[in-house]
Write an enzyme that holds these catalytic residues in place. Structure first.
Site, PDB file in Angstrom:
ATOM      1  N   ALA A  52       0.786  -1.343   0.077  1.00 55.10           N
ATOM      2  CA  ALA A  52       0.075   0.105  -0.014  1.00 55.10           C
ATOM      3  C   ALA A  52       1.022   1.171  -0.017  1.00 55.10           C
ATOM      4  CB  ALA A  52      -0.716  -0.103   1.169  1.00 55.10           C
TER       5      ALA A  52
ATOM      6  N   GLU B 257       4.668  -5.322   7.212  1.00 59.21           N
ATOM      7  CA  GLU B 257       4.044  -4.231   7.862  1.00 59.21           C
ATOM      8  C   GLU B 257       4.435  -3.940   9.154  1.00 59.21           C
ATOM      9  OE1 GLU B 257       2.576  -6.596   5.821  1.00 59.21           O
ATOM     10  OE2 GLU B 257       1.019  -5.618   4.589  1.00 59.21           O
TER      11      GLU B 257
HETATM   12  N1  CO8 Z   1       4.657   3.093  -0.517  1.00 57.69           N
HETATM   13  C1  CO8 Z   1       4.912   4.433  -1.194  1.00 57.69           C
HETATM   14  N2  CO8 Z   1       6.178   4.415  -1.886  1.00 57.69           N
HETATM   15  C2  CO8 Z   1       6.696   3.414  -1.908  1.00 57.69           C
HETATM   16  C3  CO8 Z   1       6.625   2.047  -1.407  1.00 57.69           C
HETATM   17  C4  CO8 Z   1       5.328   2.052  -0.686  1.00 57.69           C
HETATM   18  N3  CO8 Z   1       4.872   0.844  -0.029  1.00 57.69           N
HETATM   19  N4  CO8 Z   1       7.406   1.277  -1.722  1.00 57.69           N
HETATM   20  C5  CO8 Z   1       8.492   2.129  -2.285  1.00 57.69           C
HETATM   21  N5  CO8 Z   1       8.073   3.253  -2.518  1.00 57.69           N
HETATM   22  C6  CO8 Z   1       8.942   4.462  -3.271  1.00 57.69           C
HETATM   23  C7  CO8 Z   1      10.043   4.669  -2.419  1.00 57.69           C
HETATM   24  O1  CO8 Z   1       9.700   5.559  -1.298  1.00 57.69           O
HETATM   25  C8  CO8 Z   1      10.938   5.327  -3.357  1.00 57.69           C
HETATM   26  O2  CO8 Z   1      10.179   6.626  -3.627  1.00 57.69           O
HETATM   27  P1  CO8 Z   1      11.365   8.010  -3.849  1.00 57.69           P
HETATM   28  O3  CO8 Z   1      12.233   7.689  -4.771  1.00 57.69           O
HETATM   29  O4  CO8 Z   1      10.293   9.147  -3.963  1.00 57.69           O
HETATM   30  O5  CO8 Z   1      12.167   7.930  -2.634  1.00 57.69           O
HETATM   31  C9  CO8 Z   1      10.561   4.483  -4.682  1.00 57.69           C
HETATM   32  O6  CO8 Z   1       9.336   3.962  -4.455  1.00 57.69           O
HETATM   33  C10 CO8 Z   1      11.758   3.455  -4.963  1.00 57.69           C
HETATM   34  O7  CO8 Z   1      11.913   2.758  -3.832  1.00 57.69           O
HETATM   35  P2  CO8 Z   1      13.325   2.654  -3.006  1.00 57.69           P
HETATM   36  O8  CO8 Z   1      14.163   3.487  -3.355  1.00 57.69           O
HETATM   37  O9  CO8 Z   1      12.996   1.961  -1.395  1.00 57.69           O
HETATM   38  O10 CO8 Z   1      13.703   1.129  -3.916  1.00 57.69           O
HETATM   39  P3  CO8 Z   1      14.731  -0.059  -3.259  1.00 57.69           P
HETATM   40  O11 CO8 Z   1      15.002  -0.686  -4.600  1.00 57.69           O
HETATM   41  O12 CO8 Z   1      15.811   0.499  -2.571  1.00 57.69           O
HETATM   42  O13 CO8 Z   1      13.930  -0.777  -2.094  1.00 57.69           O
HETATM   43  C11 CO8 Z   1      11.912  -1.988  -1.435  1.00 57.69           C
HETATM   44  C12 CO8 Z   1      12.756  -1.506  -2.572  1.00 57.69           C
HETATM   45  C13 CO8 Z   1      12.718  -3.017  -0.555  1.00 57.69           C
HETATM   46  C14 CO8 Z   1      10.700  -2.625  -2.128  1.00 57.69           C
HETATM   47  C15 CO8 Z   1      11.421  -0.719  -0.571  1.00 57.69           C
HETATM   48  O14 CO8 Z   1      11.096   0.319  -1.314  1.00 57.69           O
HETATM   49  C16 CO8 Z   1      10.669  -0.977   0.640  1.00 57.69           C
HETATM   50  O15 CO8 Z   1      10.905  -1.559   1.413  1.00 57.69           O
HETATM   51  N6  CO8 Z   1       9.344  -0.342   0.384  1.00 57.69           N
HETATM   52  C17 CO8 Z   1       8.190  -0.707   1.167  1.00 57.69           C
HETATM   53  C18 CO8 Z   1       7.861  -1.977   1.304  1.00 57.69           C
HETATM   54  C19 CO8 Z   1       6.678  -2.090   2.471  1.00 57.69           C
HETATM   55  O16 CO8 Z   1       6.847  -1.605   3.761  1.00 57.69           O
HETATM   56  N7  CO8 Z   1       5.490  -2.540   1.942  1.00 57.69           N
HETATM   57  C20 CO8 Z   1       4.186  -2.490   2.964  1.00 57.69           C
HETATM   58  C21 CO8 Z   1       3.495  -1.513   2.739  1.00 57.69           C
HETATM   59  S1  CO8 Z   1       2.311  -1.236   4.119  1.00 57.69           S
HETATM   60  C22 CO8 Z   1       0.921  -2.181   3.567  1.00 57.69           C
HETATM   61  O17 CO8 Z   1       1.177  -2.618   2.324  1.00 57.69           O
HETATM   62  C23 CO8 Z   1      -0.216  -2.377   4.226  1.00 57.69           C
HETATM   63  C24 CO8 Z   1      -1.319  -3.062   3.253  1.00 57.69           C
HETATM   64  C25 CO8 Z   1      -2.678  -2.709   4.030  1.00 57.69           C
HETATM   65  C26 CO8 Z   1      -3.469  -2.991   3.269  1.00 57.69           C
HETATM   66  C27 CO8 Z   1      -5.064  -2.839   4.008  1.00 57.69           C
HETATM   67  C28 CO8 Z   1      -6.376  -2.990   3.148  1.00 57.69           C
HETATM   68  C29 CO8 Z   1      -7.351  -3.075   3.794  1.00 57.69           C
END
Ligand code: CO8
Length: 259
Positions: A66, A132
């Site tokens: 998300a 999460e």
């Molecule tokens: N949300 C918003 N932006 C994101 C997300 C995200 N989940 N993931 C990555 N991005 C963005 C980064 O902020 C970055 O943006 P910017 O260039 O502006 O800084 C861009 O994407 C590229 O990301 P990274 O530089 O971090 O890329 P890396 O290759 O270094 O890392 C990762 C990749 C490991 C995937 C890393 O981006 C990461 O850890 N992302 C977050 C993963 C995460 O925690 N996901 C869970 C989110 S919470 C959730 O999903 C709850 C769901 C609830 C559902 C409820 C329904 C009812």
């Protein structure tokens, strides 16, 4: 088609293909993106010419969860009142089979989106996880529910409690979360191939199979078997059953007409 900002929606023969397309945010599932996915899904569901649907992302990310930036200032009572992300589960109301083609990161909501699909194929570099807990929240769209059913309790606990134990494509295959691992660059074609096979079947029948298998998660065995048998019986009222069985007897290919 569709004039979408966050996805691309197109048809390949009888297959509807939805590509998540927010590359700068690793396909983070913003509310706007999810509304577009739902819109595209329900258009395919209503389109007689589409028999199955594929959802994919990019080679780097299926979806990294998300959108954290969008929800970071959320307030509980507003989430409750507005049923925050309640529309995510609309995808489970789609009657046609949905296949997820997962390359790269399927994290948090991304993993949950894949699990809301009916079949998951993974590219060989795919990564599944529920991070999460590291953000101070818990999974909210099936990470503590569908994942258990797919990989068992201990693994699901480990994944959701640590937030950092992720599954590789191979592990996901061994545990039964995905049904096939394919080299990343062939994944979408391979998934579409399976979708085409499904799309050639009688649509009412593929929808009944989906309904029955999904009921197996909700019902007791006796009720599930009854549900299955009743739908099985109703199949004999269709043109496609007559056609399918006649074609077998006459040693020719059937032509299903979805009726
Ligand atoms: N949300 C918003 N932006 C994101 C997300 C995200 N989940 N993931 C990555 N991005 C963005 C980064 O902020 C970055 O943006 P910017 O260039 O502006 O800084 C861009 O994407 C590229 O990301 P990274 O530089 O971090 O890329 P890396 O290759 O270094 O890392 C990762 C990749 C490991 C995937 C890393 O981006 C990461 O850890 N992302 C977050 C993963 C995460 O925690 N996901 C869970 C989110 S919470 C959730 O999903 C709850 C769901 C609830 C559902 C409820 C329904 C009812």
């Amino acid at each position: 088609d569709g004039n979408y900002q966050n996805i691309v929606s197109e048809t390949r023969g009888k297959v509807g293909l939805i590509t998540l397309n927010r590359p700068k945010a690793l396909n983070a599932l913003s509310s706007a993106l999810f509304h577009e996915v739902n819109d595209a899904l329900f258009k395919f569901d209503a389109d007689e010419n589409v028999g199955a649907i594929v959802i994919t992302g990019s080679e780097k990310a299926f979806a990294a969860g998300a959108d954290i930036k969008e929800m970071k200032d959320n307030v509980a009572i507003e989430c409750y009142k507005n049923n925050f992300l309640g529309h995510w589960t609309d995808i489970t109301k789609v009657k046609k089979p949905i296949l997820a083609a997962v390359n790269g990161f399927a994290l948090g909501g991304g993993c949950e989106l894949a699990m809301m699909c009916d079949i998951i194929y993974a590219g060989d570099k795919a990564v599944f996880g529920q991070p999460e807990i590291k953000l101070g929240i818990i999974p909210g769209a099936g990470g503590t529910q569908r994942l258990v059913k797919a990989v068992g309790k201990s693994k699901a606990m480990e994944i959701c409690l640590t937030g950092s134990v992720n599954l590789s494509a191979e592990e996901a295959l061994n545990l039964g979360l995905v049904s096939k691992v394919v080299p990343a660059d062939q994944l979408v074609d391979e998934t579409i191939k399976t979708a085409e096979k499904i799309a050639k079947m009688s649509q009412p029948m593929t929808q009944m199979v989906k309904e029955c298998i999904n009921q197996s998660f909700e019902l007791s065995l006796t009720s599930g078997l009854l549900f299955e048998r009743r739908l099985f019986h109703s199949g004999f009222g269709t043109h496609d059953q007559k056609e399918g069985m006649s074609a077998f007897v006459e040693k020719r290919k059937p032509t299903f007409e979805n009726k």
